[in-house]
Design a protein around this motif. Structure first.
Motif, PDB file in Angstrom:
ATOM      1  N   PRO A  39      43.639  41.959  33.635  1.00  0.00           N
ATOM      2  CA  PRO A  39      43.709  43.408  33.823  1.00  0.00           C
ATOM      3  C   PRO A  39      42.318  44.017  33.832  1.00  0.00           C
ATOM      4  O   PRO A  39      41.439  43.604  33.079  1.00  0.00           O
ATOM      5  CB  PRO A  39      44.514  43.882  32.604  1.00  0.00           C
ATOM      6  N   PHE A  40      42.102  44.982  34.707  1.00  0.00           N
ATOM      7  CA  PHE A  40      40.849  45.720  34.740  1.00  0.00           C
ATOM      8  C   PHE A  40      40.991  46.971  33.857  1.00  0.00           C
ATOM      9  O   PHE A  40      42.090  47.459  33.643  1.00  0.00           O
ATOM     10  CB  PHE A  40      40.500  46.122  36.173  1.00  0.00           C
ATOM     11  N   TYR A  41      39.886  47.476  33.377  1.00  0.00           N
ATOM     12  CA  TYR A  41      39.882  48.648  32.498  1.00  0.00           C
ATOM     13  C   TYR A  41      40.396  49.857  33.285  1.00  0.00           C
ATOM     14  O   TYR A  41      39.824  50.246  34.308  1.00  0.00           O
ATOM     15  CB  TYR A  41      38.462  48.881  32.007  1.00  0.00           C
ATOM     16  N   GLY A  42      41.483  50.472  32.812  1.00  0.00           N
ATOM     17  CA  GLY A  42      42.094  51.590  33.518  1.00  0.00           C
ATOM     18  C   GLY A  42      41.747  52.927  32.905  1.00  0.00           C
ATOM     19  O   GLY A  42      40.930  53.018  31.980  1.00  0.00           O
ATOM     20  N   TYR A  43      42.374  53.962  33.413  1.00  0.00           N
ATOM     21  CA  TYR A  43      42.132  55.300  32.874  1.00  0.00           C
ATOM     22  C   TYR A  43      43.407  56.116  32.935  1.00  0.00           C
ATOM     23  O   TYR A  43      44.347  55.797  33.684  1.00  0.00           O
ATOM     24  CB  TYR A  43      40.991  56.006  33.612  1.00  0.00           C
ATOM     25  N   GLY A  44      43.440  57.192  32.123  1.00  0.00           N
ATOM     26  CA  GLY A  44      44.648  58.005  32.090  1.00  0.00           C
ATOM     27  C   GLY A  44      44.379  59.387  31.549  1.00  0.00           C
ATOM     28  O   GLY A  44      43.282  59.702  31.076  1.00  0.00           O
ATOM     29  N   SER A  45      45.406  60.212  31.619  1.00  0.00           N
ATOM     30  CA  SER A  45      45.363  61.576  31.086  1.00  0.00           C
ATOM     31  C   SER A  45      46.616  61.781  30.232  1.00  0.00           C
ATOM     32  O   SER A  45      47.311  60.815  29.899  1.00  0.00           O
ATOM     33  CB  SER A  45      45.324  62.586  32.235  1.00  0.00           C
ATOM     34  N   ASP A  46      46.943  63.032  29.928  1.00  0.00           N
ATOM     35  CA  ASP A  46      48.117  63.275  29.097  1.00  0.00           C
ATOM     36  C   ASP A  46      49.425  63.036  29.842  1.00  0.00           C
ATOM     37  O   ASP A  46      50.492  62.928  29.223  1.00  0.00           O
ATOM     38  CB  ASP A  46      48.084  64.698  28.522  1.00  0.00           C
ATOM     39  N   THR A  47      49.371  62.927  31.185  1.00  0.00           N
ATOM     40  CA  THR A  47      50.609  62.712  31.947  1.00  0.00           C
ATOM     41  C   THR A  47      50.492  61.603  32.985  1.00  0.00           C
ATOM     42  O   THR A  47      51.413  61.401  33.782  1.00  0.00           O
ATOM     43  CB  THR A  47      51.030  64.001  32.679  1.00  0.00           C
ATOM     44  N   TYR A  48      49.379  60.872  33.007  1.00  0.00           N
ATOM     45  CA  TYR A  48      49.147  59.900  34.091  1.00  0.00           C
ATOM     46  C   TYR A  48      48.343  58.723  33.576  1.00  0.00           C
ATOM     47  O   TYR A  48      47.406  58.886  32.790  1.00  0.00           O
ATOM     48  CB  TYR A  48      48.387  60.574  35.233  1.00  0.00           C
ATOM     49  N   VAL A  49      48.695  57.508  34.041  1.00  0.00           N
ATOM     50  CA  VAL A  49      47.968  56.288  33.702  1.00  0.00           C
ATOM     51  C   VAL A  49      47.829  55.438  34.957  1.00  0.00           C
ATOM     52  O   VAL A  49      48.790  55.274  35.717  1.00  0.00           O
ATOM     53  CB  VAL A  49      48.691  55.488  32.592  1.00  0.00           C
ATOM     54  N   GLU A 113      50.898  52.764  38.525  1.00  0.00           N
ATOM     55  CA  GLU A 113      50.693  54.131  38.067  1.00  0.00           C
ATOM     56  C   GLU A 113      51.907  54.569  37.259  1.00  0.00           C
ATOM     57  O   GLU A 113      53.050  54.286  37.638  1.00  0.00           O
ATOM     58  CB  GLU A 113      50.510  55.091  39.249  1.00  0.00           C
ATOM     59  N   PHE A 114      51.657  55.226  36.149  1.00  0.00           N
ATOM     60  CA  PHE A 114      52.727  55.834  35.354  1.00  0.00           C
ATOM     61  C   PHE A 114      52.527  57.344  35.374  1.00  0.00           C
ATOM     62  O   PHE A 114      51.443  57.846  35.058  1.00  0.00           O
ATOM     63  CB  PHE A 114      52.694  55.333  33.910  1.00  0.00           C
ATOM     64  N   ASN A 115      53.557  58.066  35.754  1.00  0.00           N
ATOM     65  CA  ASN A 115      53.538  59.527  35.726  1.00  0.00           C
ATOM     66  C   ASN A 115      54.636  60.012  34.779  1.00  0.00           C
ATOM     67  O   ASN A 115      55.761  59.502  34.811  1.00  0.00           O
ATOM     68  CB  ASN A 115      53.790  60.102  37.123  1.00  0.00           C
ATOM     69  N   THR A 116      54.309  60.979  33.946  1.00  0.00           N
ATOM     70  CA  THR A 116      55.297  61.516  33.016  1.00  0.00           C
ATOM     71  C   THR A 116      55.342  63.034  33.132  1.00  0.00           C
ATOM     72  O   THR A 116      54.332  63.679  33.463  1.00  0.00           O
ATOM     73  CB  THR A 116      54.963  61.150  31.559  1.00  0.00           C
ATOM     74  N   GLU A 117      56.502  63.611  32.888  1.00  0.00           N
ATOM     75  CA  GLU A 117      56.635  65.068  32.905  1.00  0.00           C
ATOM     76  C   GLU A 117      56.211  65.682  31.573  1.00  0.00           C
ATOM     77  O   GLU A 117      55.746  66.824  31.527  1.00  0.00           O
ATOM     78  CB  GLU A 117      58.078  65.455  33.233  1.00  0.00           C
TER      79      GLU A 117
END
Length: 369
Positions: A39-49, A113-117
């Motif tokens: 796995p490569f180093y990823g990034y995310g926010s409060d609603t997205y990875v 990609e993971f997206n959350t509401e």
């Protein structure tokens, strides 16, 4: 189309065909080593990875984390290029109560990609993505892995996007043949032409500002770049590289960098960004377009001046155009010049400016000795 371009395209096509056929041949001859998820180093926010990775053969002499000497680094890099990627193999990817199934492409890469509401509670989920192979190739395959992601906290002041080639590392550092040549023939100081860059990036990153590297180099250099940056104390951040090229290689490189920077800025819409690159090729043009598309998110642009007179005039004109959008694009001769501007505008402290000045002095002195 000139001969060099045709040759480059033919080499790219040959490389893709070799990658696709090598794994199948090894498997048919029972020569395939145990495989693993990288796995490569990823990034995310409060609603997205976002996370990308690759499934490859395991290096039987995998570095155990101890420092390697130059020859060992060279041999390790050559071994990495000889490893087979594993195409069309399924993985399960789980994070924050969500699960997806993905399949590697013909070069062994996958992305998810993971997206959350609702906002992700990272105190509960942590910063790791769970990965599991759904198929085996050998009895000794490493079936599971964890991918890590960077998520800035609420106190992040701004973000940083930095080019790699000719900004952090030597020109053509992300070219496979160019890097092999430098790894085998040049010492570490010769491969680091931007004294003070590690310190500059560290003070801009601070405690929690997102720092993302974007390069037109290909993903098969990822492990080497991570090791190289660690050896030179260049601060850690997601590294966004490129898949194999196509017939329009140069267009692919520009478009790749644009798309990756757009994705980062859209992930963090409340943050403004400092963009760092060099004047050698496309960075000024790419950053001009980014500043046009995201006028409220580009804080300033630092361009390391590596050009001859003809190109310098072009870059100066681009700087003028960007400044008409109320964004400063500065041609800087070194890390200290960028740090001085950052201090003047309150991005870093006086102590941090002195840190960059001292680091640059020491590294220049070391190169001269």
């Amino acid at each position: 189309m000139d001969i060099k371009k045709k040759l480059d395209e033919a080499l790219v096509q040959l490389g893709q065909e070799l990658d696709a056929g090598r794994e199948q041949l090894k498997e048919n001859l029972h020569l395939l080593r145990p495989i693993m998820i990288l796995p490569f180093y990823g990034y995310g926010s409060d609603t997205y990875v976002y996370l990308k990775g690759r499934v490859i053969e395991k290096d039987k002499k995998q570095n155990d984390g101890q420092e390697e000497h130059a020859l060992e680094q060279s041999l390790s890099m050559l071994r990495r290029f000889a490893l087979s990627a594993i195409p069309n193999i399924r993985l399960s990817v789980a994070f924050a109560g969500q699960q997806q199934e993905v399949e590697t492409d013909k070069e062994g890469y996958f992305e998810v990609e993971f997206n959350t509401e609702t906002p992700i509670n990272y105190k509960e989920t942590g910063y790791t993505v769970q990965l599991k192979l759904l198929e085996r190739k050998t009895d000794e395959d490493a079936m599971e892995a964890e991918g890590r992601i960077f998520v800035p906290q609420d106190d992040a002041r701004f973000g940083v996007v930095s080019d790699i080639d000719d900004t952090v590392l030597v020109a053509n550092a992300t070219s496979t043949l160019g890097q092999l040549k430098r790894t085998l023939l040049q010492d570490a100081q010769e491969r680091s032409p931007f004294p003070g860059i590690a310190s500059l990036l560290q003070v801009l990153k601070g405690r929690n500002n997102p720092l993302v590297y974007v390069s037109s180099g290909q993903w098969n250099l990822y492990s080497f770049l991570v090791s190289f940056m660690e050896a030179h104390h260049i601060p850690k951040g997601p590294i966004l590289l490129r898949d194999h090229g196509s017939e329009n290689e140069e267009d692919d490189k520009r478009q790749h960098k644009l798309e990756q920077i757009r994705a980062v800025l859209r992930t963090y819409p409340r943050l403004s960004f400092i963009l760092i690159g060099d004047s050698g090729k496309d960075d000024p043009e790419i950053y001009r377009q980014v500043s046009q598309e995201f006028p409220d998110q580009v804080k300033c642009i630092y361009i390391r001046d590596v050009t001859e007179d003809g190109r310098a005039k072009e870059v100066q004109e681009i700087c003028r155009q960007v400044e008409q959008q109320d964004v400063q694009m500065l041609l800087v001769k070194d890390s200290v010049a960028a740090a001085e501007h950052a201090f003047k505008h309150g991005y870093i402290s006086l102590e941090q400016l002195h840190q960059v000045q001292e680091a640059q002095r020491q590294e220049q002195r070391s190169k001269e000795e």
